[in-house]
Write a protein that holds these residues in place. Structure first.
Motif, mmCIF file in Angstrom:
data_model
loop_
_atom_site.group_PDB
_atom_site.id
_atom_site.type_symbol
_atom_site.label_atom_id
_atom_site.label_comp_id
_atom_site.label_asym_id
_atom_site.label_seq_id
_atom_site.Cartn_x
_atom_site.Cartn_y
_atom_site.Cartn_z
ATOM 1 N N MET A 171 -49.494 85.488 18.527
ATOM 2 C CA MET A 171 -50.416 86.611 18.368
ATOM 3 C C MET A 171 -49.593 87.844 18.024
ATOM 4 O O MET A 171 -48.597 88.142 18.693
ATOM 5 N N ILE A 172 -50.003 88.550 16.975
ATOM 6 C CA ILE A 172 -49.197 89.626 16.404
ATOM 7 C C ILE A 172 -50.028 90.907 16.385
ATOM 8 O O ILE A 172 -50.998 91.023 15.626
ATOM 9 N N PHE A 173 -49.623 91.878 17.219
ATOM 10 C CA PHE A 173 -50.413 93.096 17.369
ATOM 11 C C PHE A 173 -49.533 94.338 17.199
ATOM 12 O O PHE A 173 -48.679 94.612 18.049
ATOM 13 N N PRO A 174 -49.711 95.115 16.125
ATOM 14 C CA PRO A 174 -48.995 96.389 16.000
ATOM 15 C C PRO A 174 -49.483 97.369 17.064
ATOM 16 O O PRO A 174 -50.687 97.490 17.295
ATOM 17 N N LYS A 175 -48.548 98.042 17.697
ATOM 18 C CA LYS A 175 -48.894 99.002 18.737
ATOM 19 C C LYS A 175 -48.019 100.248 18.623
ATOM 20 O O LYS A 175 -46.911 100.199 18.092
ATOM 21 N N GLY A 176 -48.518 101.358 19.180
ATOM 22 C CA GLY A 176 -47.816 102.627 19.104
ATOM 23 C C GLY A 176 -46.947 102.915 20.305
ATOM 24 O O GLY A 176 -46.523 102.021 21.036
ATOM 25 N N ARG A 177 -46.718 104.190 20.524
ATOM 26 C CA ARG A 177 -45.764 104.618 21.546
ATOM 27 C C ARG A 177 -46.212 104.302 22.974
ATOM 28 O O ARG A 177 -45.398 104.310 23.899
ATOM 29 N N ASN A 178 -47.510 104.044 23.186
ATOM 30 C CA ASN A 178 -48.014 103.746 24.527
ATOM 31 C C ASN A 178 -48.067 102.250 24.834
ATOM 32 O O ASN A 178 -48.726 101.828 25.784
ATOM 33 N N ARG A 179 -47.371 101.444 24.050
ATOM 34 C CA ARG A 179 -47.450 99.992 24.211
ATOM 35 C C ARG A 179 -46.955 99.514 25.580
ATOM 36 O O ARG A 179 -47.454 98.521 26.115
ATOM 37 N N ALA A 180 -45.971 100.216 26.170
ATOM 38 C CA ALA A 180 -45.456 99.807 27.477
ATOM 39 C C ALA A 180 -46.561 99.847 28.522
ATOM 40 O O ALA A 180 -46.649 98.964 29.384
ATOM 41 N N ASN A 181 -47.409 100.874 28.448
ATOM 42 C CA ASN A 181 -48.523 100.974 29.386
ATOM 43 C C ASN A 181 -49.509 99.830 29.191
ATOM 44 O O ASN A 181 -50.075 99.304 30.157
ATOM 45 N N GLU A 182 -49.717 99.436 27.921
ATOM 46 C CA GLU A 182 -50.638 98.341 27.644
ATOM 47 C C GLU A 182 -50.076 97.012 28.163
ATOM 48 O O GLU A 182 -50.818 96.160 28.650
ATOM 49 N N ILE A 183 -48.782 96.845 28.043
ATOM 50 C CA ILE A 183 -48.149 95.621 28.570
ATOM 51 C C ILE A 183 -48.260 95.592 30.088
ATOM 52 O O ILE A 183 -48.592 94.562 30.687
ATOM 53 N N ASP A 184 -47.994 96.735 30.719
ATOM 54 C CA ASP A 184 -48.096 96.806 32.180
ATOM 55 C C ASP A 184 -49.523 96.529 32.654
ATOM 56 O O ASP A 184 -49.728 95.956 33.733
ATOM 57 N N ALA A 185 -50.500 96.933 31.846
ATOM 58 C CA ALA A 185 -51.910 96.746 32.221
ATOM 59 C C ALA A 185 -52.317 95.282 32.258
ATOM 60 O O ALA A 185 -53.368 94.938 32.806
ATOM 61 N N LEU A 186 -51.482 94.404 31.710
ATOM 62 C CA LEU A 186 -51.780 92.971 31.773
ATOM 63 C C LEU A 186 -51.673 92.439 33.196
ATOM 64 O O LEU A 186 -52.255 91.398 33.517
ATOM 65 N N GLY A 187 -50.933 93.157 34.030
ATOM 66 C CA GLY A 187 -50.805 92.735 35.424
ATOM 67 C C GLY A 187 -50.197 91.350 35.558
ATOM 68 O O GLY A 187 -49.252 90.991 34.852
ATOM 69 N N SER A 188 -50.791 90.552 36.416
ATOM 70 C CA SER A 188 -50.247 89.214 36.696
ATOM 71 C C SER A 188 -50.341 88.272 35.503
ATOM 72 O O SER A 188 -49.591 87.304 35.406
ATOM 73 N N THR A 189 -51.262 88.558 34.568
ATOM 74 C CA THR A 189 -51.406 87.680 33.400
ATOM 75 C C THR A 189 -50.217 87.793 32.452
ATOM 76 O O THR A 189 -50.025 86.929 31.596
ATOM 77 N N LYS A 190 -49.426 88.849 32.596
ATOM 78 C CA LYS A 190 -48.259 89.027 31.731
ATOM 79 C C LYS A 190 -47.318 87.831 31.822
ATOM 80 O O LYS A 190 -46.663 87.452 30.851
ATOM 81 N N GLY A 191 -47.274 87.205 33.004
ATOM 82 C CA GLY A 191 -46.384 86.076 33.204
ATOM 83 C C GLY A 191 -46.728 84.844 32.401
ATOM 84 O O GLY A 191 -45.913 83.924 32.282
ATOM 85 N N PHE A 192 -47.920 84.832 31.817
ATOM 86 C CA PHE A 192 -48.339 83.678 31.020
ATOM 87 C C PHE A 192 -47.908 83.801 29.555
ATOM 88 O O PHE A 192 -48.169 82.902 28.758
ATOM 89 N N PHE A 193 -47.274 84.918 29.200
ATOM 90 C CA PHE A 193 -46.915 85.150 27.808
ATOM 91 C C PHE A 193 -45.464 85.595 27.668
ATOM 92 O O PHE A 193 -44.931 86.299 28.525
ATOM 93 N N ASP A 194 -44.862 85.162 26.583
ATOM 94 C CA ASP A 194 -43.575 85.700 26.159
ATOM 95 C C ASP A 194 -43.892 86.842 25.200
ATOM 96 O O ASP A 194 -44.556 86.634 24.178
ATOM 97 N N VAL A 195 -43.463 88.051 25.546
ATOM 98 C CA VAL A 195 -43.775 89.234 24.745
ATOM 99 C C VAL A 195 -42.497 89.743 24.089
ATOM 100 O O VAL A 195 -41.538 90.124 24.769
ATOM 101 N N LYS A 196 -42.495 89.743 22.765
ATOM 102 C CA LYS A 196 -41.351 90.234 22.007
ATOM 103 C C LYS A 196 -41.765 91.481 21.240
ATOM 104 O O LYS A 196 -42.853 91.536 20.669
ATOM 105 N N GLU A 197 -40.905 92.485 21.244
ATOM 106 C CA GLU A 197 -41.170 93.708 20.484
ATOM 107 C C GLU A 197 -40.313 93.720 19.220
ATOM 108 O O GLU A 197 -39.097 93.568 19.287
ATOM 109 N N VAL A 198 -40.967 93.907 18.085
ATOM 110 C CA VAL A 198 -40.275 94.028 16.805
ATOM 111 C C VAL A 198 -40.455 95.455 16.314
ATOM 112 O O VAL A 198 -41.584 95.938 16.200
ATOM 113 N N THR A 199 -39.368 96.143 16.060
ATOM 114 C CA THR A 199 -39.449 97.528 15.623
ATOM 115 C C THR A 199 -40.208 97.651 14.316
ATOM 116 O O THR A 199 -39.981 96.885 13.374
ATOM 117 N N SER A 200 -41.117 98.598 14.266
ATOM 118 C CA SER A 200 -41.913 98.811 13.055
ATOM 119 C C SER A 200 -41.040 99.340 11.926
ATOM 120 O O SER A 200 -40.139 100.160 12.139
#
Length: 214
Positions: A171-200
């Motif tokens: 799943m490929i989602f472009p995100k802005g400067r607040n992306r860290a907050n969005e990742i944190d908002a995943l809570g416990s579900t974050k552990g079900f995904f490998d999240v990689k950041e690619v610089t725009s």
């Protein structure tokens, strides 16, 4: 307005001119058809913000095109909430000259936007399946690359995308400067995904989030 005449955005790591040197003449012609239709329709359909038009090629075309490298082996791309065709239709245009071009599916519920997308698809001659419906109502697509741009929060996007991505898909989602907050908002579900950041390539403060199931 020619895409080749546009200056790249201040602070960008890749200029539009440099990018376009690497696309075929046929691809460039399709993109300029897309551009022409978008500018014409935007006057009455409000497809993109008027403030972004001066940097249309950097802000929308190149910003969409860079997602292709995040899943170079994908055989089925699904774009959720395609809107004016970013990124899904741009990616389909880029792949059109490839004899082994992947399949592209766009999901968009807005009837006016779908009318525009059909027009661009017809005039550029690209092979794209357009589903005019809400993502939640679509049959599972089993796509190996799912994209969405400026549609919803990361948490909401995952709810929309998970039913449509293959088990080994990305799943490929472009995100802005607040992306860290969005990742944190995943809570416990974050552990079900490998999240990689690619610089725009178009905005040093933005990134592309590439997620896979763990």
């Amino acid at each position: 307005m020619s895409g080749r005449s546009l200056a790249h955005k201040q602070g960008s790591t890749l200029s539009v001119e440099r990018w376009l040197k690497n696309v075929s003449r046929e691809t460039f012609e399709r993109l300029t058809v897309f551009e022409s239709l978008l500018l014409r329709w935007n006057r009455h359909a409000g497809l993109i913000a008027e403030s972004t038009i001066p940097q249309l090629w950097n802000r929308h075309f190149l910003d969409s095109a860079q997602l292709m490298s995040c899943a170079p082996k994908a055989t089925h791309w699904l774009d959720i909430g395609s809107g004016a065709g970013f990124p899904g239709l741009v990616l389909a245009i880029l792949a059109a000259d490839n004899s082994l071009a992947p399949r592209f599916t766009l999901i968009e519920s807005g009837s006016r936007k779908c009318e525009f997308l059909r027009r661009v698809i017809r005039e550029t001659g690209v092979e794209v399946e357009l589903l005019e419906m809400r993502c939640e109502d679509a049959e599972p697509q089993n796509a190996d690359a799912v994209t969405a741009r400026a549609v919803a929060s990361l948490k909401a996007l995952l709810t929309l995308a998970i039913p449509h991505v293959s088990h080994d898909g990305v799943m490929i989602f472009p995100k802005g400067r607040n992306r860290a907050n969005e990742i944190d908002a995943l809570g416990s579900t974050k552990g079900f995904f490998d999240v990689k950041e690619v610089t725009s390539l178009t905005d040093p403060e933005a990134a592309i989030l590439v997620l896979r199931r763990t």
